[in-house]
Design a protein around this motif. Structure first.
Motif, PDB file in Angstrom:
ATOM      1  N   GLN A 449       9.838   6.758  67.203  1.00  0.00           N
ATOM      2  CA  GLN A 449       9.346   8.105  67.457  1.00  0.00           C
ATOM      3  C   GLN A 449      10.258   8.817  68.462  1.00  0.00           C
ATOM      4  OE1 GLN A 449       4.736   7.892  67.494  1.00  0.00           O
ATOM      5  NE2 GLN A 449       5.417   5.996  68.403  1.00  0.00           N
ATOM      6  N   ARG A 450      10.422  10.099  68.274  1.00  0.00           N
ATOM      7  CA  ARG A 450      11.283  10.884  69.149  1.00  0.00           C
ATOM      8  C   ARG A 450      10.427  11.594  70.196  1.00  0.00           C
ATOM      9  NH1 ARG A 450      13.744  13.910  63.881  1.00  0.00           N
ATOM     10  NH2 ARG A 450      14.541  12.058  62.789  1.00  0.00           N
ATOM     11  N   LEU A 451      10.619  11.242  71.453  1.00  0.00           N
ATOM     12  CA  LEU A 451       9.854  11.867  72.531  1.00  0.00           C
ATOM     13  C   LEU A 451      10.336  13.298  72.756  1.00  0.00           C
ATOM     14  CD1 LEU A 451       9.759   8.993  75.194  1.00  0.00           C
ATOM     15  CD2 LEU A 451       8.024   9.589  73.505  1.00  0.00           C
ATOM     16  N   ARG A 452       9.386  14.172  73.038  1.00  0.00           N
ATOM     17  CA  ARG A 452       9.767  15.544  73.386  1.00  0.00           C
ATOM     18  C   ARG A 452      10.431  15.540  74.756  1.00  0.00           C
ATOM     19  NH1 ARG A 452       8.069  19.929  70.651  1.00  0.00           N
ATOM     20  NH2 ARG A 452       6.535  19.624  68.984  1.00  0.00           N
ATOM     21  N   PRO A 453      11.594  16.164  74.887  1.00  0.00           N
ATOM     22  CA  PRO A 453      12.295  16.133  76.179  1.00  0.00           C
ATOM     23  C   PRO A 453      11.531  16.826  77.298  1.00  0.00           C
ATOM     24  CG  PRO A 453      13.346  17.665  74.637  1.00  0.00           C
ATOM     25  CD  PRO A 453      12.343  16.885  73.849  1.00  0.00           C
ATOM     26  N   ASP A 454      10.617  17.752  76.946  1.00  0.00           N
ATOM     27  CA  ASP A 454       9.896  18.499  77.976  1.00  0.00           C
ATOM     28  C   ASP A 454       8.524  17.899  78.294  1.00  0.00           C
ATOM     29  OD1 ASP A 454       8.489  19.127  75.667  1.00  0.00           O
ATOM     30  OD2 ASP A 454       9.418  21.096  75.461  1.00  0.00           O
ATOM     31  N   ALA A 455       8.145  16.818  77.599  1.00  0.00           N
ATOM     32  CA  ALA A 455       6.786  16.279  77.754  1.00  0.00           C
ATOM     33  C   ALA A 455       6.559  15.696  79.145  1.00  0.00           C
ATOM     34  CB  ALA A 455       6.514  15.225  76.689  1.00  0.00           C
ATOM     35  N   ARG A 456       7.547  14.964  79.686  1.00  0.00           N
ATOM     36  CA  ARG A 456       7.365  14.336  81.000  1.00  0.00           C
ATOM     37  C   ARG A 456       7.101  15.388  82.082  1.00  0.00           C
ATOM     38  NH1 ARG A 456       8.709   9.667  83.873  1.00  0.00           N
ATOM     39  NH2 ARG A 456       9.490   8.659  81.984  1.00  0.00           N
ATOM     40  N   ALA A 457       7.902  16.449  82.097  1.00  0.00           N
ATOM     41  CA  ALA A 457       7.738  17.481  83.129  1.00  0.00           C
ATOM     42  C   ALA A 457       6.390  18.189  82.994  1.00  0.00           C
ATOM     43  CB  ALA A 457       8.877  18.496  83.036  1.00  0.00           C
ATOM     44  N   THR A 458       5.940  18.385  81.758  1.00  0.00           N
ATOM     45  CA  THR A 458       4.672  19.065  81.546  1.00  0.00           C
ATOM     46  C   THR A 458       3.505  18.201  82.015  1.00  0.00           C
ATOM     47  OG1 THR A 458       5.628  20.193  79.642  1.00  0.00           O
ATOM     48  CG2 THR A 458       3.242  20.229  79.846  1.00  0.00           C
ATOM     49  N   LEU A 578       4.140  29.165  69.165  1.00  0.00           N
ATOM     50  CA  LEU A 578       4.984  29.398  67.995  1.00  0.00           C
ATOM     51  C   LEU A 578       6.327  28.697  68.101  1.00  0.00           C
ATOM     52  CD1 LEU A 578       4.215  33.180  67.463  1.00  0.00           C
ATOM     53  CD2 LEU A 578       3.345  31.261  66.132  1.00  0.00           C
ATOM     54  N   ASN A 579       6.783  28.440  69.324  1.00  0.00           N
ATOM     55  CA  ASN A 579       8.067  27.753  69.509  1.00  0.00           C
ATOM     56  C   ASN A 579       7.906  26.238  69.514  1.00  0.00           C
ATOM     57  OD1 ASN A 579       6.757  27.431  71.930  1.00  0.00           O
ATOM     58  ND2 ASN A 579       8.365  28.318  73.195  1.00  0.00           N
ATOM     59  N   ASN A 580       6.671  25.764  69.265  1.00  0.00           N
ATOM     60  CA  ASN A 580       6.389  24.319  69.199  1.00  0.00           C
ATOM     61  C   ASN A 580       6.747  23.590  70.486  1.00  0.00           C
ATOM     62  OD1 ASN A 580       5.583  24.390  66.372  1.00  0.00           O
ATOM     63  ND2 ASN A 580       7.758  24.731  65.952  1.00  0.00           N
ATOM     64  N   SER A 581       6.767  24.319  71.594  1.00  0.00           N
ATOM     65  CA  SER A 581       7.169  23.711  72.864  1.00  0.00           C
ATOM     66  C   SER A 581       5.949  23.420  73.717  1.00  0.00           C
ATOM     67  CB  SER A 581       8.134  24.639  73.620  1.00  0.00           C
ATOM     68  OG  SER A 581       8.440  24.092  74.885  1.00  0.00           O
ATOM     69  N   PHE A 582       5.705  22.138  73.930  1.00  0.00           N
ATOM     70  CA  PHE A 582       4.625  21.704  74.815  1.00  0.00           C
ATOM     71  C   PHE A 582       4.839  22.244  76.228  1.00  0.00           C
ATOM     72  CE2 PHE A 582       2.785  17.850  77.165  1.00  0.00           C
ATOM     73  CZ  PHE A 582       1.505  18.351  77.135  1.00  0.00           C
ATOM     74  N   ALA A 583       6.106  22.510  76.591  1.00  0.00           N
ATOM     75  CA  ALA A 583       6.430  22.992  77.934  1.00  0.00           C
ATOM     76  C   ALA A 583       5.934  24.418  78.173  1.00  0.00           C
ATOM     77  CB  ALA A 583       7.940  22.929  78.161  1.00  0.00           C
TER      78      ALA A 583
END
Length: 789
Positions: A449-458, A578-583
Motif C-alpha cells: 500500500q502507498r502511504l499518503r505523504p501528508d497523512a503523518r503531518a495531518t 476535490l483534490n483528494n488531499s487529506f492534508a
C-alpha cells in the motif's frame, strides 16, 4: 447478462427535451441569488430599522438617519459576500458533480445529471448513485443499497425488470437501467422537496444567535413604549425632538451587524476553502468540523493512496503457478470495474495474456465489502469448470488455520494480503449466502500500500488539537495497525478486530472509546461505531471514499468525502475534498475555529451595546429625564467601537479550540460589561445635568455622556481584542484617533452635535470612564475564573 441496449437516438432525445421530460432537479450546492437577497434584505431587524429610518427622514435632520445608511451598506456587503460564496460553491460543484454514463446512439457518454431525459439507458458501476428512478434492463450480479431511502442497510439483488429508485447506490456488480421518472417526479427529488432544498447541518452558532435575537426583540417592545411615553408625555419635548431621542434609544438595542458578520464569516470561509479545492456542501459544516473531537478515518483512500502494487504471490499447497496465473487473470477479466486491490492484480496479470485456447470465464461473483471476497468460475480446454475465490484470508479460512500465521507476519509489516482459494465443493457460492464457503488455500497475494505523504503531518495536527483520530477499516486489523503505526498514530500498536466487538447495547461505546485502530469493520458496524461515539457525547467526523463508508458518513456529525470517491459518498458528505488531499482537513478545522472564535469575540461587543442601551432606556424612563443621545451620536459610537473593528476582528486568524455553550459564554461577558457601561454613562449624564444650565445645556450634557460612553466602549474593545498583535493595537488606536478627529474638527462637531464645554465635566467623564474600566477588568477576570467554559 442480457444483450446490451443501444439507448436513445439523438432524435428521440430532442423530442423528450422539447416535451420537457428532462431531469431538471435544482442543484443542491447553494441557494439561488434571489434567496440570498431575500435572506439579507427581509429580516426582522431590517424592518424595524427601516421604519425608524423613515421616521427620522420625516422629522430630520438627515445626520440622525445615518444608521439607516449603515444598514443599507451592511446588507449590501452581506449580499455581495454570499453571492461570491455561491459562485465558488457552484463552480466547485460542477467539478465534483456526478456524471452518469448514458448510452445514446449505441455509444456510452458521460453527461451532467440535468441532461438525462426520460427513457435514457444509464449504466451502473460499484459506488455509483442512481440519479433518477428506473427499471433494470441489464444486471450482472447487481446489488443495490437503498438504506438512504428505506433505512434498511442490507443490499438488494436486482434483476432485469426490477424497479430502481433514485438515491440508492450500487455496492456490487454492474448493470444498466432505463429512466422511468426524471426531475421532480423521481423518488429522491420528492423526498428532498418535502424537506429543504438548501439543507443545513446543525449550527450552534446560528442557533445561539437566533435565541439572542428573539430575547432582544422581546426587550425592545417594552423599552420602546416606555421611551415614547417618557419623551412625549413626561418631559413634554417638542414632537420632532422627542421622536429623535426615542429612536436614539431603540436603534442601539439592535445588534444588526452580528447577523451580517456571521454570514460574511461563513461566506469568506467558503471562498478560502474553495481556493484549496474543498467543496463545502452545507455552510455550517465549517463550524461543525471545528467542534469535532473525534475523527474516524477510513484507511484506504485516506491514510493510503488509492493505488496498490503486487509485491509477491506465494503459492500454497500443491497449486501450480500456472493455475494461479490463470485464476488471477480470470478474476481480473470477470470484474469490469475493479477496486484498488483487484486493479493491482489486473496490472500484474493482464487478462488475455494467457494461451489463446486457455480457460474461459463461466461465471463471476463481484466483490462486496460486506462479504469481503469475490469469485470467478472458469472452464478449461478440457471442459472442466473450476471455481476460485479471492478475499480476506481470515474470512475465507477458519480460525487456527496454519496459513493465517504467515498472513499475520505480513500484516505486521503493513502489507495487504489476499487469499486465492478454491471452494471445497468446487462451486461458485451464491452471492446472497450469509457465510463464506469452506475453501482450500491456493496462494497468498501480497499487496503493498502507498502511504499518503501528508497523512503523518495531518494526524500530528489532530493530536496537537486534542482531536482523537480513530482508524476504522474493513481490512485486516493487524495490517491496518501497522499502517497507522508507520504514520505515528498513538494506540496503533493495539489494533482491534471488529468481529470481537460487543453489540451496541452491550458495551460498544466503551470499546470504541478505548480503541484507536479497528479492522474487519463491516459497513453496518461503521455506522454503529459512529452512533456509539455520538451517544457517548462526542462530536464525530467521518472520512471515506467507498460505498462501505456511506452509512457512517451519513450518520456522522460531519461527513468528509474524497473527490475521487464514489458518487454515493460525495452525495451524503457535507464536505468534499476535490483534490483528494487529506492534508486539507486542518484548513477546514482552522476556518471553523476562525469563524466560531471570532464571532464569539465580536458578539460580546454587539451584545454589550444592547445591554447598555436597554439599561439606559430603563434609567431614562425611571428618572424622567430626556434620553441623553441623538441617533447620530450612537451611530458614531457604534461605528468606531463596534462596527468597523468587529469586521476586521471577525475575519482575523483564530486557532482557539471551539467550545460549546455559545450563548452562555457570550452573555457572561456582555451582561456585566453592558451594565457597567450603562450605569457609568448615566451617572456622568446626571452630574452634567446638575452642572450645566441655560441654553445649550442639553447639548453639553449629551457631549459629556457621549465622551464617557465612548471611552468605556473603547475599553471593552481593548479587552475583546486580546491577545494583542500589532494590527489589533493599531486598530484600537485608529478608532480612538477617529473620535478625536470628530472632536477637533469644527464641521464634524456641528454635524454630530458634539462640543465639550468647560474642563470640569469632560475630565470628570474621563475619571468615571477610568473607574468603569477598572470595574470592567475586574468583572472580566472574575467571570473568566468563576464561570465554567
Amino acid at each position: 447478462m442480457t444483450k446490451p441496449g443501444q439507448g436513445l437516438t439523438s432524435a428521440e432525445v430532442d423530442e423528450r427535451v422539447a416535451r420537457g421530460e428532462v431531469n431538471d432537479v435544482p442543484a443542491r450546492s447553494s441557494r439561488s441569488a434571489a434567496d440570498i437577497v431575500r435572506a439579507n434584505v427581509f429580516t426582522r431587524f431590517n424592518a424595524i430599522i427601516g421604519v425608524l429610518f423613515l421616521i427620522i427622514l420625516i422629522v430630520g435632520p438627515v445626520q440622525d438617519g445615518l444608521f439607516g445608511f449603515v444598514i443599507v451598506a451592511n446588507t449590501g456587503i452581506g449580499i455581495i459576500q454570499e453571492l461570491r460564496a455561491k459562485r465558488t460553491l457552484d463552480s466547485l460543484a460542477v467539478i465534483g458533480e456526478a456524471r452518469p454514463r448514458v448510452r445514446r446512439d449505441g455509444t456510452t457518454v458521460e453527461l451532467p445529471t440535468d441532461r438525462i431525459v426520460l427513457g435514457d439507458l444509464i449504466e451502473l458501476r460499484p459506488g455509483e448513485k442512481c440519479v433518477v428512478d428506473g427499471e433494470v434492463t441489464e444486471a450482472d450480479s447487481l446489488e443495490v443499497d437503498e438504506s438512504l431511502l428505506t433505512g434498511e442497510s442490507d443490499p438488494v439483488v436486482k434483476q432485469p425488470g426490477d424497479r430502481i429508485l433514485s438515491g440508492s447506490f450500487v455496492v456490487a456488480g454492474s448493470g444498466a437501467f432505463t429512466a422511468t421518472k426524471v426531475g421532480r417526479e423521481a423518488y429522491a427529488a420528492r423526498l428532498t422537496e418535502e424537506a429543504s432544498r438548501f439543507t443545513l447541518v446543525h449550527s450552534e452558532l446560528r442557533g445561539g444567535i437566533s435565541v439572542l435575537l428573539k430575547y432582544i426583540t422581546w426587550m425592545m417592545v417594552p423599552a420602546a413604549l416606555g421611551l415614547v411615553l417618557s419623551q412625549l408625555v413626561v418631559e413634554r419635548h417638542d414632537a420632532p425632538e422627542a421622536v429623535r431621542r426615542m429612536v436614539a434609544g431603540i436603534v442601539p438595542m439592535v445588534p444588526e451587524g452580528l447577523v451580517l458578520l456571521t454570514s460574511v464569516a461563513f461566506a469568506i470561509g467558503v471562498i478560502r476553502l474553495g481556493r484549496k479545492q474543498c467543496l463545502v456542501q452545507e455552510l455550517p459544516a465549517i463550524e461543525g468540523l471545528a467542534r469535532v473531537d473525534v475523527v474516524c478515518l477510513d484507511k484506504t483512500g485516506t491514510l493510503t493512496e488509492g493505488g496498490m502494487d503486487v509485491q509477491q504471490v506465494r503459492p500454497l499447497g500443491t497449486t501450480t503457478q500456472e493455475d494461479i496465473d490463470t485464476a488471477l487473470r480470470a478474476l481480473g477479466a470477470a470484474e469490469p470495474h475493479p477496486n484498488a486491490s483487484l486493479q493491482a492484480i489486473v496490472e500484474a496479470y493482464p487478462p488475455g495474456t494467457g494461451a489463446p485456447d486457455g480457460p474461459r470465464p463461466a461465471g463471476s461473483l463481484p466483490f462486496s465489502s460486506a462479504r469481503k471476497y469475490s469469485g470467478v468460475a472458469v472452464t478449461g480446454p478440457d471442459g472442466r469448470t473450476d471455481a476460485w475465490l479471492l478475499g480476506a484470508p481470515d474470512v475465507l479460512l477458519p480460525a487456527g488455520d496454519p496459513v493465517l500465521a504467515d498472513v499475520t507476519q505480513l500484516d505486521r509489516q503493513g502489507l495487504r494480503v489476499l487469499l486465492l482459494a478454491r471452494p471445497a465443493d468446487g462451486r461458485l457460492p451464491d452471492g446472497e449466502a450469509n457465510r463464506p464457503p469452506a475453501a482450500h488455500p491456493a496462494a497468498l497475494v501480497v499487496l503493498e500500500q502507498r502511504l499518503r505523504p501528508d497523512a503523518r503531518a495531518t494526524l500530528a495536527y489532530f493530536a496537537e488539537q486534542d482531536v482523537q483520530a480513530k482508524v476504522i477499516s474493513g481490512d485486516n486489523a493487524v495490517s491496518v495497525g501497522a499502517v497507522a503505526g508507520k504514520l505515528g498514530l498513538p494506540g496503533a500498536e493495539r489494533p482491534v478486530d471488529a468481529r470481537q466487538l460487543p453489540a451496541p447495547d452491550e458495551g460498544l461505546a466503551r470499546a470504541v472509546g478505548e480503541g484507536t485502530v479497528f479492522g474487519r469493520v463491516t459497513p453496518r458496524q461503521k455506522r454503529q461505531m459512529v452512533g456509539a461515539l455520538q451517544a457517548d457525547g462526542h462530536t464525530v467526523a467521518m472520512t471515506g471514499d467507498g460505498v462501505n463508508d456511506v452509512l457512517a458518513l451519513k450518520d456522522a456529525d460531519i461527513g468528509v468525502a474524497m473527490g475521487s470517491g464514489s458518487e454515493a459518498t460525495k452525495a451524503v458528505a457535507q464536505i468534499v475534498l476535490l483534490n483528494n488531499s487529506f492534508a486539507t482537513l486542518p484548513s477546514v478545522v482552522g476556518e471553523g475555529r476562525r469563524v466560531i472564535g471570532n464571532i464569539e469575540r465580536v458578539a460580546a461587543l454587539f451584545l454589550t451595546k444592547t445591554v447598555y442601551s436597554v439599561l439606559l432606556a430603563l434609567l431614562v424612563i425611571c428618572w424622567h429625564v430626556p434620553y441623553p443621545f441623538l441617533p447620530r451620536h450612537l451611530t458614531l459610537l457604534s461605528s468606531l467601537t463596534i462596527g468597523i473593528p468587529a469586521f476586521f476582528l471577525a475575519l482575523a486568524p483564530n486557532r482557539e479550540r471551539a467550545r460549546p455553550h455559545f450563548v452562555r459564554r457570550v452573555l457572561r461577558y456582555a451582561v456585566p460589561c453592558g451594565l457597567i457601561a450603562g450605569a457609568a454613562t448615566f451617572a456622568t449624564y446626571l452630574l452634567a445635568r446638575h452642572h450645566y444650565h441655560g441654553p445649550g445645556a442639553l447639548a453639553a450634557e449629551t457631549s459629556v455622556a457621549t465622551l464617557t460612553l465612548f471611552l468605556i466602549a473603547m475599553w471593552v474593545l481593548a479587552i475583546v481584542a486580546r491577545p494583542y498583535t500589532w494590527w489589533r493595537v493599531l486598530l484600537v488606536l485608529a478608532m480612538g484617533v477617529g473620535f478625536l478627529v470628530v472632536l477637533a474638527t469644527p464641521w464634524l462637531q456641528r454635524f454630530f452635535a458634539l462640543k465639550l464645554v468647560g474642563t470640569t465635566l469632560p475630565w470628570t467623564a474621563v475619571g468615571v470612564a477610568v473607574v468603569a474600566g477598572a470595574l470592567l477588568e475586574a468583572a472580566w477576570r472574575w467571570v473568566a475564573r468563576t464561570v465554567p467554559a
